[in-house]
Design a protein around this motif. Structure first.
Motif, PDB file in Angstrom:
ATOM      1  N   ALA A  94      -5.656   2.856 -16.824  1.00 53.51           N
ATOM      2  CA  ALA A  94      -6.518   3.531 -15.970  1.00 53.51           C
ATOM      3  C   ALA A  94      -7.744   4.287 -16.575  1.00 53.51           C
ATOM      4  N   TRP A 152      -1.501   9.215  -0.026  1.00 51.79           N
ATOM      5  CA  TRP A 152      -2.784   9.584   0.120  1.00 51.79           C
ATOM      6  C   TRP A 152      -3.175  11.263   0.982  1.00 51.79           C
ATOM      7  N   TYR A 160      -3.828  10.050  -4.692  1.00 49.77           N
ATOM      8  CA  TYR A 160      -2.456   9.622  -4.298  1.00 49.77           C
ATOM      9  C   TYR A 160      -1.544  10.765  -4.957  1.00 49.77           C
ATOM     10  N   LYS A 164      -3.388   6.058  -9.896  1.00 48.61           N
ATOM     11  CA  LYS A 164      -2.986   5.332  -8.668  1.00 48.61           C
ATOM     12  C   LYS A 164      -4.148   5.516  -7.508  1.00 48.61           C
ATOM     13  N   SER A 165      -4.916   6.411  -7.790  1.00 50.48           N
ATOM     14  CA  SER A 165      -5.908   6.792  -6.871  1.00 50.48           C
ATOM     15  C   SER A 165      -7.196   5.944  -6.723  1.00 50.48           C
ATOM     16  N   GLN A 166      -7.253   4.616  -7.413  1.00 48.75           N
ATOM     17  CA  GLN A 166      -8.150   3.620  -7.196  1.00 48.75           C
ATOM     18  C   GLN A 166      -9.404   4.376  -7.657  1.00 48.75           C
ATOM     19  N   ARG A 167     -10.556   3.911  -6.874  1.00 45.82           N
ATOM     20  CA  ARG A 167     -12.001   4.459  -7.306  1.00 45.82           C
ATOM     21  C   ARG A 167     -12.046   6.033  -7.631  1.00 45.82           C
TER      22      ARG A 167
END
Length: 214
Positions: free
Chosen positions: A21, A132, A153, A196-199
Protein backbone atom coordinates in the motif's frame (compact mmCIF):
# COMPACT_ATOMS: atom_id res chain seq x y z
CA UNK A 1 18.61 10.44 -3.07
CA UNK A 2 15.16 8.95 -2.37
CA UNK A 3 13.77 9.42 1.10
CA UNK A 4 13.58 6.21 3.16
CA UNK A 5 10.68 4.71 5.11
CA UNK A 6 11.23 1.81 7.51
CA UNK A 7 8.22 -0.42 8.26
CA UNK A 8 9.01 -2.05 11.60
CA UNK A 9 8.94 -5.86 11.62
CA UNK A 10 8.38 -7.14 15.14
CA UNK A 11 6.31 -10.21 14.34
CA UNK A 12 2.96 -8.42 14.22
CA UNK A 13 0.91 -6.96 11.45
CA UNK A 14 0.16 -7.70 7.81
CA UNK A 15 3.52 -6.35 6.74
CA UNK A 16 3.33 -7.23 3.06
CA UNK A 17 -0.07 -5.53 2.66
CA UNK A 18 1.22 -2.39 4.38
CA UNK A 19 4.39 -2.38 2.27
CA UNK A 20 2.43 -2.76 -0.98
CA UNK A 21 0.00 0.00 0.00
CA UNK A 22 2.81 2.44 0.84
CA UNK A 23 4.63 1.59 -2.39
CA UNK A 24 1.44 2.23 -4.38
CA UNK A 25 0.71 5.48 -2.52
CA UNK A 26 4.22 6.74 -3.28
CA UNK A 27 4.04 5.65 -6.91
CA UNK A 28 0.63 7.22 -7.58
CA UNK A 29 1.74 10.47 -5.94
CA UNK A 30 4.95 10.54 -7.99
CA UNK A 31 7.14 10.30 -4.89
CA UNK A 32 10.62 8.75 -4.92
CA UNK A 33 10.70 6.65 -1.74
CA UNK A 34 12.79 3.69 -0.65
CA UNK A 35 10.63 1.43 1.53
CA UNK A 36 11.96 -1.43 3.62
CA UNK A 37 10.39 -3.90 6.05
CA UNK A 38 13.01 -4.38 8.73
CA UNK A 39 13.98 -5.23 12.29
CA UNK A 40 17.54 -4.01 11.78
CA UNK A 41 18.27 -1.19 14.25
CA UNK A 42 20.85 0.33 11.89
CA UNK A 43 18.31 0.64 9.07
CA UNK A 44 15.72 2.04 11.47
CA UNK A 45 18.17 4.64 12.77
CA UNK A 46 18.97 5.80 9.23
CA UNK A 47 15.33 6.01 8.07
CA UNK A 48 13.69 9.35 7.30
CA UNK A 49 10.28 8.07 8.45
CA UNK A 50 9.00 5.15 10.51
CA UNK A 51 5.79 3.14 10.27
CA UNK A 52 4.74 0.75 13.05
CA UNK A 53 1.95 -1.65 12.02
CA UNK A 54 0.18 -3.98 14.41
CA UNK A 55 -2.43 -6.73 14.54
CA UNK A 56 -3.35 -8.70 17.65
CA UNK A 57 -3.30 -8.21 21.40
CA UNK A 58 -1.68 -5.14 22.99
CA UNK A 59 0.49 -7.11 25.44
CA UNK A 60 1.74 -9.56 22.83
CA UNK A 61 2.60 -6.78 20.40
CA UNK A 62 4.46 -4.81 23.08
CA UNK A 63 6.37 -7.96 24.10
CA UNK A 64 7.24 -8.65 20.47
CA UNK A 65 8.59 -5.14 20.04
CA UNK A 66 10.76 -5.41 23.15
CA UNK A 67 12.04 -8.83 22.09
CA UNK A 68 13.72 -7.52 18.92
CA UNK A 69 17.19 -6.55 20.08
CA UNK A 70 17.85 -2.83 19.72
CA UNK A 71 14.63 -2.14 17.80
CA UNK A 72 12.74 -0.28 20.52
CA UNK A 73 15.78 1.83 21.35
CA UNK A 74 16.25 2.69 17.67
CA UNK A 75 12.58 3.65 17.27
CA UNK A 76 12.70 5.86 20.35
CA UNK A 77 15.84 7.60 19.11
CA UNK A 78 14.38 8.33 15.68
CA UNK A 79 10.99 9.48 16.98
CA UNK A 80 11.84 11.15 20.29
CA UNK A 81 15.38 12.44 19.76
CA UNK A 82 15.61 13.03 16.00
CA UNK A 83 11.90 13.96 15.75
CA UNK A 84 11.41 12.27 12.39
CA UNK A 85 7.86 11.46 11.22
CA UNK A 86 6.34 8.38 12.85
CA UNK A 87 3.05 6.61 12.12
CA UNK A 88 1.48 3.75 14.09
CA UNK A 89 -1.34 1.72 12.52
CA UNK A 90 -4.09 -0.06 14.52
CA UNK A 91 -2.28 -1.77 17.45
CA UNK A 92 0.78 0.21 16.36
CA UNK A 93 -1.26 3.29 17.25
CA UNK A 94 -2.49 1.76 20.51
CA UNK A 95 1.07 1.05 21.65
CA UNK A 96 1.62 4.82 21.79
CA UNK A 97 -0.59 4.91 24.89
CA UNK A 98 0.52 4.88 28.52
CA UNK A 99 -1.09 1.50 29.07
CA UNK A 100 -3.38 -1.13 27.59
CA UNK A 101 -6.06 -3.06 29.46
CA UNK A 102 -6.20 -6.19 27.31
CA UNK A 103 -5.46 -9.34 29.35
CA UNK A 104 -4.55 -7.23 32.37
CA UNK A 105 -2.81 -3.88 32.60
CA UNK A 106 0.30 -3.55 30.44
CA UNK A 107 2.60 -0.60 29.85
CA UNK A 108 2.71 0.99 26.43
CA UNK A 109 5.28 3.34 24.95
CA UNK A 110 3.75 6.29 26.79
CA UNK A 111 4.33 8.76 23.95
CA UNK A 112 0.70 9.93 23.98
CA UNK A 113 -0.90 9.81 27.45
CA UNK A 114 -4.01 7.67 27.72
CA UNK A 115 -5.14 4.08 27.92
CA UNK A 116 -6.41 1.44 25.52
CA UNK A 117 -9.71 0.14 26.84
CA UNK A 118 -12.28 -2.39 25.61
CA UNK A 119 -15.61 -1.46 24.10
CA UNK A 120 -18.17 -1.83 26.86
CA UNK A 121 -20.97 -4.35 26.14
CA UNK A 122 -23.93 -2.67 24.48
CA UNK A 123 -27.15 -3.57 22.72
CA UNK A 124 -26.62 -0.55 20.41
CA UNK A 125 -23.47 -1.72 18.63
CA UNK A 126 -21.29 -4.76 18.20
CA UNK A 127 -17.73 -5.37 19.32
CA UNK A 128 -15.34 -5.79 17.69
CA UNK A 129 -15.68 -2.73 15.49
CA UNK A 130 -15.34 -4.26 12.03
CA UNK A 131 -15.87 -2.63 8.66
CA UNK A 132 -16.17 0.77 7.05
CA UNK A 133 -16.80 3.92 9.07
CA UNK A 134 -16.70 7.67 8.50
CA UNK A 135 -13.78 9.56 10.02
CA UNK A 136 -14.25 13.22 10.94
CA UNK A 137 -11.57 15.79 11.69
CA UNK A 138 -11.70 17.50 15.08
CA UNK A 139 -8.29 19.20 14.90
CA UNK A 140 -6.72 20.08 11.55
CA UNK A 141 -3.64 18.15 10.51
CA UNK A 142 -2.10 18.07 7.05
CA UNK A 143 -2.01 14.27 7.03
CA UNK A 144 -5.81 14.39 6.74
CA UNK A 145 -6.00 17.09 4.06
CA UNK A 146 -8.83 16.34 1.65
CA UNK A 147 -10.06 13.40 3.70
CA UNK A 148 -12.54 14.83 6.21
CA UNK A 149 -15.66 12.61 6.42
CA UNK A 150 -14.13 9.93 4.21
CA UNK A 151 -14.72 6.29 5.15
CA UNK A 152 -11.93 3.97 6.31
CA UNK A 153 -11.73 0.31 7.29
CA UNK A 154 -11.58 -0.61 10.99
CA UNK A 155 -10.95 -3.92 12.79
CA UNK A 156 -10.49 -3.66 16.57
CA UNK A 157 -11.97 -4.63 19.94
CA UNK A 158 -10.16 -1.99 22.02
CA UNK A 159 -9.91 1.76 21.53
CA UNK A 160 -7.51 4.53 22.56
CA UNK A 161 -8.86 6.93 25.22
CA UNK A 162 -6.51 9.93 25.13
CA UNK A 163 -5.98 12.04 28.25
CA UNK A 164 -5.39 15.29 26.38
CA UNK A 165 -8.07 16.32 23.87
CA UNK A 166 -5.39 18.15 21.87
CA UNK A 167 -3.97 14.74 20.91
CA UNK A 168 -7.30 13.62 19.42
CA UNK A 169 -7.12 14.63 15.76
CA UNK A 170 -9.94 12.64 14.14
CA UNK A 171 -12.87 10.62 15.43
CA UNK A 172 -15.32 7.96 14.32
CA UNK A 173 -18.54 6.74 15.92
CA UNK A 174 -19.22 3.13 16.83
CA UNK A 175 -21.93 3.48 19.41
CA UNK A 176 -19.54 5.84 21.20
CA UNK A 177 -17.11 8.38 19.79
CA UNK A 178 -13.65 6.86 19.37
CA UNK A 179 -10.25 8.24 18.45
CA UNK A 180 -9.50 7.46 14.81
CA UNK A 181 -6.30 9.51 14.49
CA UNK A 182 -4.13 10.66 17.41
CA UNK A 183 -0.97 12.68 17.32
CA UNK A 184 1.46 15.20 18.72
CA UNK A 185 4.57 16.83 17.28
CA UNK A 186 6.10 14.30 14.84
CA UNK A 187 4.08 11.32 16.11
CA UNK A 188 0.84 10.05 14.56
CA UNK A 189 -1.34 7.00 14.98
CA UNK A 190 -4.44 5.81 13.13
CA UNK A 191 -6.89 3.22 14.42
CA UNK A 192 -8.14 2.31 10.94
CA UNK A 193 -6.18 0.28 8.42
CA UNK A 194 -5.13 2.56 5.55
CA UNK A 195 -3.79 -0.45 3.64
CA UNK A 196 -7.37 -1.84 3.55
CA UNK A 197 -9.10 1.49 2.95
CA UNK A 198 -8.72 1.73 -0.82
CA UNK A 199 -8.52 5.24 -2.30
CA UNK A 200 -8.86 7.11 1.00
CA UNK A 201 -6.22 4.93 2.62
CA UNK A 202 -3.75 5.54 -0.20
CA UNK A 203 -4.37 9.30 0.05
CA UNK A 204 -3.75 9.17 3.81
CA UNK A 205 -0.46 7.29 3.30
CA UNK A 206 0.57 9.73 0.57
CA UNK A 207 -0.07 12.63 2.94
CA UNK A 208 2.07 10.94 5.59
CA UNK A 209 4.89 10.43 3.08
CA UNK A 210 5.02 14.18 2.36
CA UNK A 211 4.25 15.45 5.89
CA UNK A 212 6.92 17.67 7.43
CA UNK A 213 6.30 18.19 11.17
CA UNK A 214 6.66 21.80 12.28
Amino acid sequence: MAETLAIIDYGSGNLRSVEKAVERAAREAGLARHISVTDDPAIILSADRLLLPGVGAFAACMAGLKARKGVLEAIEHVALVEHRPFLGICVGMQLLASKGLEFGENDGLGWIPGEVAPFEPSTEFRAPHMGWNKVTTVSHHSVFDGLDDEVFYFAHSFHFEVENDAHNLCVARHGIEISAVVGRDNILGCQFHPEKSQRAGLAFLSNFLTWSPA
